[in-house]
Design a protein around this motif. Structure first.
Motif, PDB file in Angstrom:
ATOM      1  N   TYR A 215       0.689  -1.151   0.061  1.00 28.22           N
ATOM      2  CA  TYR A 215       0.134   0.021   0.082  1.00 28.22           C
ATOM      3  C   TYR A 215       0.689   1.376  -0.103  1.00 28.22           C
ATOM      4  O   TYR A 215       0.521   2.181  -0.575  1.00 28.22           O
ATOM      5  N   SER A 216       2.036   1.362   0.754  1.00 26.35           N
ATOM      6  CA  SER A 216       2.592   2.554   0.889  1.00 26.35           C
ATOM      7  C   SER A 216       3.434   2.808  -0.583  1.00 26.35           C
ATOM      8  O   SER A 216       3.738   3.778  -0.790  1.00 26.35           O
ATOM      9  N   GLN A 217       3.848   1.768  -1.370  1.00 26.91           N
ATOM     10  CA  GLN A 217       4.445   1.838  -2.486  1.00 26.91           C
ATOM     11  C   GLN A 217       3.309   2.305  -3.417  1.00 26.91           C
ATOM     12  O   GLN A 217       3.587   3.269  -4.382  1.00 26.91           O
ATOM     13  N   ALA A 218       2.181   1.875  -3.364  1.00 28.15           N
ATOM     14  CA  ALA A 218       0.934   2.486  -4.024  1.00 28.15           C
ATOM     15  C   ALA A 218       0.822   4.015  -3.928  1.00 28.15           C
ATOM     16  O   ALA A 218       0.561   4.759  -4.768  1.00 28.15           O
ATOM     17  N   ILE A 219       0.808   4.302  -2.774  1.00 22.65           N
ATOM     18  CA  ILE A 219       0.750   5.781  -2.424  1.00 22.65           C
ATOM     19  C   ILE A 219       1.760   6.404  -3.136  1.00 22.65           C
ATOM     20  O   ILE A 219       1.526   7.795  -3.648  1.00 22.65           O
ATOM     21  N   GLU A 220       2.982   6.230  -3.023  1.00 29.56           N
ATOM     22  CA  GLU A 220       4.110   6.887  -3.506  1.00 29.56           C
ATOM     23  C   GLU A 220       3.815   6.829  -5.310  1.00 29.56           C
ATOM     24  O   GLU A 220       4.154   8.018  -5.942  1.00 29.56           O
ATOM     25  N   MET A 221       3.605   5.830  -5.812  1.00 24.94           N
ATOM     26  CA  MET A 221       3.374   6.002  -7.217  1.00 24.94           C
ATOM     27  C   MET A 221       2.187   6.904  -7.553  1.00 24.94           C
ATOM     28  O   MET A 221       2.414   7.675  -8.539  1.00 24.94           O
TER      29      MET A 221
ATOM     30  N   GLU B 173      -2.307  14.742 -10.398  1.00 24.51           N
ATOM     31  CA  GLU B 173      -3.166  15.324 -11.165  1.00 24.51           C
ATOM     32  C   GLU B 173      -3.901  14.859 -11.953  1.00 24.51           C
ATOM     33  O   GLU B 173      -4.951  15.530 -12.316  1.00 24.51           O
ATOM     34  N   LYS B 174      -3.777  13.634 -12.201  1.00 21.42           N
ATOM     35  CA  LYS B 174      -4.875  12.780 -12.841  1.00 21.42           C
ATOM     36  C   LYS B 174      -6.296  12.559 -12.385  1.00 21.42           C
ATOM     37  O   LYS B 174      -7.124  12.351 -12.770  1.00 21.42           O
ATOM     38  N   PHE B 175      -6.390  12.821 -11.004  1.00 20.73           N
ATOM     39  CA  PHE B 175      -7.353  12.380 -10.027  1.00 20.73           C
ATOM     40  C   PHE B 175      -8.126  13.371  -9.793  1.00 20.73           C
ATOM     41  O   PHE B 175      -7.879  14.473  -9.534  1.00 20.73           O
ATOM     42  N   VAL B 176      -9.289  13.108  -9.383  1.00 28.52           N
ATOM     43  CA  VAL B 176     -10.123  13.777  -8.603  1.00 28.52           C
ATOM     44  C   VAL B 176      -9.958  14.234  -7.214  1.00 28.52           C
ATOM     45  O   VAL B 176     -10.034  15.337  -6.726  1.00 28.52           O
ATOM     46  N   GLU B 177      -9.418  13.052  -6.448  1.00 27.28           N
ATOM     47  CA  GLU B 177      -8.926  13.121  -5.252  1.00 27.28           C
ATOM     48  C   GLU B 177      -7.632  13.161  -5.397  1.00 27.28           C
ATOM     49  O   GLU B 177      -6.821  12.200  -5.765  1.00 27.28           O
ATOM     50  N   LYS B 178      -7.045  14.268  -4.976  1.00 28.56           N
ATOM     51  CA  LYS B 178      -5.638  14.536  -5.194  1.00 28.56           C
ATOM     52  C   LYS B 178      -4.666  14.589  -4.091  1.00 28.56           C
ATOM     53  O   LYS B 178      -3.432  14.637  -4.014  1.00 28.56           O
ATOM     54  N   ASN B 179      -5.495  14.474  -3.013  1.00 32.49           N
ATOM     55  CA  ASN B 179      -4.679  14.407  -1.735  1.00 32.49           C
ATOM     56  C   ASN B 179      -4.486  13.460  -1.263  1.00 32.49           C
ATOM     57  O   ASN B 179      -5.030  12.460  -0.464  1.00 32.49           O
ATOM     58  N   ILE B 180      -3.259  12.759  -1.864  1.00 30.57           N
ATOM     59  CA  ILE B 180      -2.889  11.380  -1.676  1.00 30.57           C
ATOM     60  C   ILE B 180      -1.657  11.380  -0.845  1.00 30.57           C
ATOM     61  O   ILE B 180      -0.479  11.644  -1.070  1.00 30.57           O
TER      62      ILE B 180
ATOM     63  N   GLY C 196      -2.701   6.542   4.663  1.00 28.76           N
ATOM     64  CA  GLY C 196      -4.055   6.879   5.364  1.00 28.76           C
ATOM     65  C   GLY C 196      -5.062   6.947   4.506  1.00 28.76           C
ATOM     66  O   GLY C 196      -6.225   6.900   4.637  1.00 28.76           O
ATOM     67  N   LEU C 197      -4.739   7.287   3.129  1.00 25.92           N
ATOM     68  CA  LEU C 197      -6.008   7.490   2.249  1.00 25.92           C
ATOM     69  C   LEU C 197      -6.746   6.237   1.919  1.00 25.92           C
ATOM     70  O   LEU C 197      -5.932   5.233   1.423  1.00 25.92           O
ATOM     71  N   ASP C 198      -8.054   5.992   1.839  1.00 24.58           N
ATOM     72  CA  ASP C 198      -8.575   4.845   1.439  1.00 24.58           C
ATOM     73  C   ASP C 198      -8.656   4.886  -0.154  1.00 24.58           C
ATOM     74  O   ASP C 198      -9.501   5.984  -0.419  1.00 24.58           O
ATOM     75  N   LEU C 199      -8.073   4.265  -0.747  1.00 24.09           N
ATOM     76  CA  LEU C 199      -8.051   4.240  -2.303  1.00 24.09           C
ATOM     77  C   LEU C 199      -9.290   4.380  -2.893  1.00 24.09           C
ATOM     78  O   LEU C 199     -10.257   3.571  -2.502  1.00 24.09           O
ATOM     79  N   ALA C 200      -9.575   5.306  -3.640  1.00 21.92           N
ATOM     80  CA  ALA C 200     -10.666   5.478  -4.624  1.00 21.92           C
ATOM     81  C   ALA C 200     -10.664   4.552  -5.751  1.00 21.92           C
ATOM     82  O   ALA C 200      -9.841   4.223  -6.224  1.00 21.92           O
TER      83      ALA C 200
END
Length: 447
Positions: free
Chosen positions: A293-299, A305-312, A315-319
């Motif tokens: 998960y931590s690696q996914a967050i870094e990616m 900027e691609k996403f609606v939810e940009k506050n990545i 602790g973020l529950d992936l959309a």
């Protein structure tokens, strides 16, 4: 004995007399010859019945409407040079249940939204014939897979006193404001997992496949109030073991279903401009990747900027948009995201040594995002109690679950697969209401 149209098309011999029953899907012709297409639900393919003026009153045959049920006796003929591969020259025909002019399924295509208003007859269109035939085979192949792996099939309760997710989204059967049938608050089950854990301690490998219910007031394309869940539980399995079981199961089930429904997949593939079969074959041929998960967050941070939810941040529950990006663009195939923060995962998940993450996984697939979620289960009673307190779950009500840890539970792992999500993925349809015969969603209870 009557044969199904699928059997007739696949195996019957030229010039053989045959009997069959089915429903009219088209009726065309002139005063010398008429052609009726018949379907019996065994395949999306129709079989053409030929009526000659020498044997039939064609003016009467012309009156037979789409949807009517026929009983046919005739001669099976191969027609390799014609549009269809075979046909039946009628000898005898009976219109055993005529329809009237109000029958809504006609030759012109009807949009899916309109068909949702008539769930009792929408299966008599090709799109729903294809979806429901594939759904049926997917269910059978799930049972076949677990049987081949030595699992016991377990029926868990539909009425329960506990909420496995800790989310309080169960439908109430009995509440505190009336005379209680069960002497306590009861709800419809949101999962069979906790009861499945109890049986894994004793049978090692179990799975459930049954209806579950969630009272979310949501009208998205991905939510239903009543749906079916597949939930295996395996004693002594750790996180990595259950991840690979989920991947193995999906590939087995999808491969077998593709093999058994070439015509249905061809039909759905053409509606989706050739993407469906290609996507499923890509999934089958791609090795599952595993990502922290931590690696996914870094990616995701690098392309936020691609996403609606940009506050990545951690602790973020992936959309869904994040999940689709990882599966579609980064890995272009299945990927399991593991070791999520404990704050937004269920109380029963194994707390990792870092004290902040749990041994959980979500299996993501291209085009959909999350298809399966699972975890290794916590065996430490004190850690479980702490997590239950965090979620305001009654320890008294869940004492039976805690007791398992004192009675030989050495740990287990399992996952949940929403069956309708699987049907959506395999058929390529984008609305859960079209993946189940009679959808129950917020504000909707037809029939």
């Amino acid at each position: 004995m009557d044969k199904s149209i699928k059997e007739i098309i696949n195996s019957y011999q030229d010039q053989k007399e045959i009997e069959l029953k089915g429903w009219i899907t088209s009726n065309r012709g002139n005063n010398k010859i008429r052609f009726i297409s018949l379907n019996d639900g065994s395949t999306i393919l129709n079989i053409q019945i030929v009526f000659n003026q020498e044997k039939f009153d064609l003016e009467e045959i012309e009156k037979w409407k789409i949807g009517s049920a026929l009983n046919i006796r005739g001669i099976f003929k191969l027609t390799p040079n014609a549009k269809q591969s075979c046909e039946i020259e009628a000898i005898e025909a009976n219109n055993i249940s005529p329809t009237d002019d109000s029958f809504p399924i006609q030759k012109q295509e009807i949009n899916l939204e309109t068909l949702r208003e008539i769930p009792h007859i929408r299966h008599r269109t090709n799109i729903f014939r294809a979806i429901m035939l594939i759904r049926s085979t997917l269910a059978k192949e799930i049972h076949n897979f677990f049987d081949s792996e030595g699992f016991m099939y377990l029926h868990t309760p539909i009425i329960t006193s506990n909420d496995g997710e800790g989310a309080g989204e169960g439908f109430i059967v009995d509440d505190e404001n009336k005379e209680l049938f069960f002497s306590k608050k009861a709800t419809l089950a949101v999962t069979g997992q906790l009861h499945g854990e109890s049986y894994a301690t004793g049978f090692t490998k179990i799975y459930t496949f049954g209806p579950t219910f969630r009272a979310e007031k949501s009208n998205t394309k991905r939510h239903a109030a009543e749906f079916w869940m597949i939930e295996p539980e395996v004693a002594f399995y750790e996180l990595n073991d259950i991840i690979h079981l989920s991947d193995r199961m999906l590939k087995y089930v999808i491969k077998k279903t593709l093999e058994k429904h070439p015509e249905e997949f061809k039909f759905l593939d053409e509606r989706q401009e050739g993407r469906l079969i290609k996507n499923l074959e890509t999934f089958l041929n791609k090795k599952l990747q595993i990502l922290e998960y931590s690696q996914a967050i870094e990616m995701l941070k690098k392309v936020k900027e691609k996403f609606v939810e940009k506050n990545i941040e951690y602790g973020l529950d992936l959309a869904t948009e994040h999940e689709k990006y990882l599966a579609d663009e980064v890995f272009q195939g299945p990927v399991a995201i593991i070791n999520y923060p404990k704050e937004f995962k269920a109380f029963y998940m194994y707390l990792n040594n870092d004290g902040k993450s749990v041994a959980a996984f979500d299996l993501l697939v291209p085009g959909v995002g999350e298809l399966i979620g699972g975890s290794q289960r916590e065996v430490d009673i004190e850690k479980l109690k702490s997590r239950m307190s965090y979620y305001n779950i009654s320890i008294e009500e869940m004492q039976w679950y805690l007791d398992l840890r004192r009675f030989g539970d050495a740990g287990s792992s399992g996952f949940g697969l929403g069956f309708e999500r699987l049907v959506m993925y395999v058929t390529g349809i984008d609305n859960i209401r079209d993946s189940i015969p009679y959808p129950r969603t917020f504000g909707n209870l037809k029939m």
